[in-house]
Design an enzyme around this catalytic site. Sequence first.
Site, short mmCIF file in Angstrom:
data_model
loop_
_atom_site.label_atom_id
_atom_site.label_comp_id
_atom_site.label_asym_id
_atom_site.label_seq_id
_atom_site.Cartn_x
_atom_site.Cartn_y
_atom_site.Cartn_z
N LYS A 189 0.89 -1.32 0.02
CA LYS A 189 0.05 -0.05 0.08
C LYS A 189 0.87 1.29 0.11
O LYS A 189 2.10 1.07 0.18
CB LYS A 189 -0.92 0.03 1.24
CG LYS A 189 -0.40 0.18 2.61
CD LYS A 189 0.06 1.41 2.94
CE LYS A 189 0.95 1.48 4.23
NZ LYS A 189 1.59 2.62 4.82
N ASP A 238 -1.52 -1.28 10.76
CA ASP A 238 -1.84 -1.41 9.35
C ASP A 238 -2.51 -2.49 9.05
O ASP A 238 -3.08 -2.58 8.13
CB ASP A 238 -0.70 -1.03 8.81
CG ASP A 238 -0.06 0.27 8.71
OD1 ASP A 238 -0.76 1.09 9.29
OD2 ASP A 238 0.98 0.44 8.03
#
Length: 261
Positions: free
Chosen positions: A9, A144
């Site tokens: 990401k 995350d």
Amino acid sequence: MKKYKAFAKVNIFLKITGVRGEYHEIVSRFMRVENLYDELSFVKKEMTDAKANEFKIIGDFSCKTEQNTIFKAYFALKEFTQSQKLEELMQTYAIEVEKNIPAFAGLGGGSSDAATYLKMCNNVLNLGLSLNELALIGLKVGADVPFFIYGYSSANVSGIGEVVEEFEEELLKIETYTPKIEISTPRVYKVYREDFFAPIDGFETQRLKETCSVNILKNMSADEANDLFKPALQEYKELKEHYKHGYFFSGSGSSFFRVID
């Protein structure tokens, strides 16, 4: 054996909104990088040099097994489910990781691996855990991890990472560039708190959450989009040599990214 993709990401923007004890609360747009991923699979231990009772990870990792996010995910899942089947699985199989996402890079590789491992175990063992339950387990591994559990291509992430809200937009084609600089996220946050602390207010938070990623990148500079860029530059001065105009900074670094046509 089936291979599972653990995508990277980038943070389109990352802004600090406050603090919660020793943690910093953030608002950030996470976007999946479609062309950068690790691949995870289960491999029979008899095909490796692993001992029966040893938790075995095969892959290019510099850390000890106990420090690996996949091992931490296993431990958190075992604690949550008390599953005998899970222990038996990892006595029979090793987990093999084809590592493509650089470490210490702000691309979420470790978190993505942990999330993918949790989902693999849930599927293979028919544990029946919901995405919300897996996200709660994942949060014990890293802030995350929940984003990767939900599998959104784009999402607004807030709190300390536990609030993940899908943001519907076109997935951008992203090119990443990672200098060989090992950045410590805690150190960057420490410098931010000591020298750059300026949390944004609720109005700015809402504006950013409602703005599409293309417009964010069009209208903000690298340091405006990411509150951790200046602290990282101050702490790791060699980063300056790698910054190119038109690139943005992901997480606490060291990766830069840009949109390609």
